[in-house]
Design an enzyme around this catalytic site. Structure first.
Site, PDB file in Angstrom:
ATOM      1  N   LYS A   1       0.870  -1.186   0.000  1.00 54.57           N
ATOM      2  CA  LYS A   1       0.000   0.000   0.000  1.00 54.57           C
ATOM      3  C   LYS A   1       0.901   1.228   0.000  1.00 54.57           C
ATOM      4  CE  LYS A   1      -4.286  -1.753   1.602  1.00 54.57           C
ATOM      5  NZ  LYS A   1      -4.926  -1.922   2.903  1.00 54.57           N
TER       6      LYS A   1
ATOM      7  N   HIS B   1       2.056   7.156   2.288  1.00 53.10           N
ATOM      8  CA  HIS B   1       1.519   8.475   1.936  1.00 53.10           C
ATOM      9  C   HIS B   1       1.685   9.505   3.049  1.00 53.10           C
ATOM     10  CE1 HIS B   1      -1.920   7.541   4.436  1.00 53.10           C
ATOM     11  NE2 HIS B   1      -2.038   6.380   3.804  1.00 53.10           N
TER      12      HIS B   1
ATOM     13  N   HIS C   1       1.217   8.977   6.702  1.00 55.91           N
ATOM     14  CA  HIS C   1       2.190   8.264   7.537  1.00 55.91           C
ATOM     15  C   HIS C   1       3.305   9.174   8.041  1.00 55.91           C
ATOM     16  CE1 HIS C   1       0.714   4.782   5.013  1.00 55.91           C
ATOM     17  NE2 HIS C   1       0.487   4.373   6.236  1.00 55.91           N
TER      18      HIS C   1
END
Ligand code: ARG
Length: 560
Positions: free
Chosen positions: A124, A127, A130
């Site tokens: 995943k 982005h 985070h």
């Protein structure tokens, strides 16, 4: 020297302990009121006298000495002036002696703190959402280590779930090994998105995905090899960002690591009569505690996020015997943590009280883009690249002749992103703006970095620092010294409250105070002893600015 304790010891108020009195001492808002003040209002009740009278009595029994050289009563306050020269000399001496160790302590000696942070999900995107967990966790790791704790950085990888079955299906149908090897994570995500698009038309795909996920769980070789490969690709890519942000981990034990460690927890829940069944699912009822039930097992017997977290907590206690175990996770998960902490407590784990959810706010982009599922993902890597690029342009404009411009742009751009997430109290939501974080004149990263570079250039010009003894201090000099002396307390408080922003704010205040001093007080060209003192002050400021930023994971360039 700890002035609060010194004053408190001399004061002796009723039955109050030295620590209690010391903690009552405040720093007045302006220094002409004194360096420390005791508000006597809080004593009025127990001593049954009016605050000004209490202050007057205390003043009369206090003998001034070479450390505390002025005691006055103003209203209900007892104000103390300390011997600033002595304080300045001691503080500078300590900083120059200890260097980058100044501010560190042995507070945490013998204690281990686990910090679960960043905890990305395999395959995943990494982005902007985070950013906070990564840099707040990274800063706590450094701050707590500086305070003498043994720290264990844990990346609780999201590497378990049906999405891996989906990925395998997607890869088998549309994956191109070479493309993924070179395009890496983003290529992997593309086929994952494609899976969802296709699955809407063809629900069979979901079934197939479940099948592969089962194969992974059953230990099927091919499926597990693919899974390991997805993991490897993700980790390689994330590692690059971790290096850029100066964060590191001691363990990457993720969710799948607990596959075989949940059963004992489930058995124990059963044994202790905590497990209930509702619609075929196993839960722990938490109604008494004002919370919805904690889900332990789904109808089909598969485990949940909370089950894994409980197994992880038990494992960490056993492995590290932590003093505290921190979870740096956004406030959206507040309930999740409250729930499983409570369940562990109900199980009789006395250490459940040492689990701490270090909650923080959301980051969104100025243009409204946010990390959502709808594809409007803002990659952290892109944010970093863009900020470095913008920094390079600004540097080009401001100082075309600077040496190693590229390196400086990297330090400034990366630092600005980190600082942006560490400037505010962590629970606040923040809106990320490139212009704001790269402003050279605000309370910003480049401003502090620029001040550090300024110190460096003063030191270079000033040459060796000779002996000094100054007859008095200017207000600006004292303001810098007072901050320098407070640094160890600031670090300790940041560690105690899990709040790196205390250090960020401190660095800004110190930079501001130094610049004020720099503008108002001549350094080079002053009389020798004064010059030496001011150089020492500059050196101490440089050291402490660097240390504060190092604890946040930010570098200070030598020149800017
Ligand atoms: N991977 C999770 C997420 O992205 C965060 C994990 C946090 N750590 C934990 N022990 N639950 O939401």
């Amino acid at each position: 020297m700890d002035y609060r304790t010194y004053i408190a010891e001399k004061l002796k108020i009723g039955t109050l302990s030295t620590e209690e009195v010391a903690s009552m001492l405040e720093v007045p808002p302006t220094s002409d009121m004194g360096d420390y003040a005791l508000p006597c209002f809080r004593l009025a009740k127990t001593l049954r006298k009016a605050p000004p009278i209490i202050a007057e009595t205390l003043k009369n029994s206090f003998t001034e000495d070479e450390v505390v050289c002025g005691v006055t009563v103003v209203g209900g306050y007892l104000n103390f002036k300390i011997n600033r020269l002595r304080f300045a000399e001691e503080t500078l001496k300590e900083i120059l002696e200890k260097g980058e160790k100044y501010g560190s302590s042995r507070l945490g000696e013998g204690k281990t703190i686990c910090i679960d942070y960043s905890s990305v999900n395999i395959a995943k995107p990494f982005h902007i959402g985070h950013l906070s967990t990564t840099v707040i966790g990274g800063a706590l790791y450094k701050i707590l280590g500086f305070l003498g704790y043994k720290v264990v950085g844990i990346n609780h990888l999201g590497d378990y779930g049906t999405q891996f079955g989906k990925l395998i299906v997607a890869y088998k149908r549309w994956g191109d090994k070479e493309k993924i090897e070179s395009g890496k994570l983003r290529e992997l995500m593309k086929i994952y998105v494609k899976f969802h698009e296709e699955a809407e038309k063809d629900p069979e795909l979901e079934e197939e995905a479940r099948h592969y996920f089962k194969l992974i769980e059953e230990g099927d070789r091919e499926s597990n090899e693919l899974f390991a490969w997805f993991k490897e690709i993700t980790l390689k890519e994330v590692q690059k960002i971790y290096d850029r942000l100066n964060v590191k981990f001691d363990s990457y034990a993720g969710e799948s690591f607990y596959n075989d460690k949940m059963q004992p927890v489930i058995d124990e829940l059963k044994e202790k009569g905590l497990l209930q069944y509702s619609d075929g699912a196993a839960i722990v009822d938490l109604e008494k505690y004002g919370m919805p039930p904690c889900l332990i097992l789904k109808k089909d017997g598969s485990s949940l996020y909370a089950t894994r977290d409980m197994a992880a907590a038990v494992y960490r206690k056993k492995t590290y015997d932590f003093y505290k175990c921190l979870y740096v996770v956004a406030y959206q998960q507040d309930l999740h943590f409250r729930q499983f902490f409570k369940v562990l407590e109900l199980m009789g784990k006395e250490w459940a009280k040492d689990l701490v959810h270090v909650s923080y706010g959301m980051v969104s982009m100025e243009d409204g883009a946010m990390s959502t599922r709808t594809g409007k993902v803002v990659f952290l890597e892109d944010v970093l690249d863009k900020c470095v690029e913008k920094a390079a342009r600004i540097i080009e404009e401001k100082n075309e002749k600077l040496d190693n411009k590229e390196e400086v742009a990297r330090q400034v751009g990366t630092g600005a992103v980190i600082f942006g997430a560490l400037y505010n109290n962590k629970i606040k939501d923040i809106v990320f703006s490139f212009d704001k974080v790269l402003n050279f004149d605000g309370e910003t990263c480049p401003y502090v970095q620029y001040t550090g570079a300024r110190c460096n250039s003063v030191l270079k010009k000033g040459g060796e620092i000779g002996a000094y003894s100054v007859p008095s201090l200017t207000e600006e000099e004292y303001a810098v010294v007072a901050l320098l002396g407070a640094f160890p307390d600031v670090v300790r408080e940041a560690g105690e409250k899990y709040e790196p922003s205390f250090v960020t704010r401190f660095a800004v205040e110190l930079a501001k105070a130094y610049n004020k001093f720099y503008i108002a007080n001549k350094i080079i060209g002053s009389e020798e002893s004064v010059k030496n003192f001011r150089l020492a002050l500059t050196k101490a400021t440089h050291t402490v600015l660097k240390t504060s930023f190092r604890l946040l994971g930010i570098e200070i360039p030598d020149q800017m």
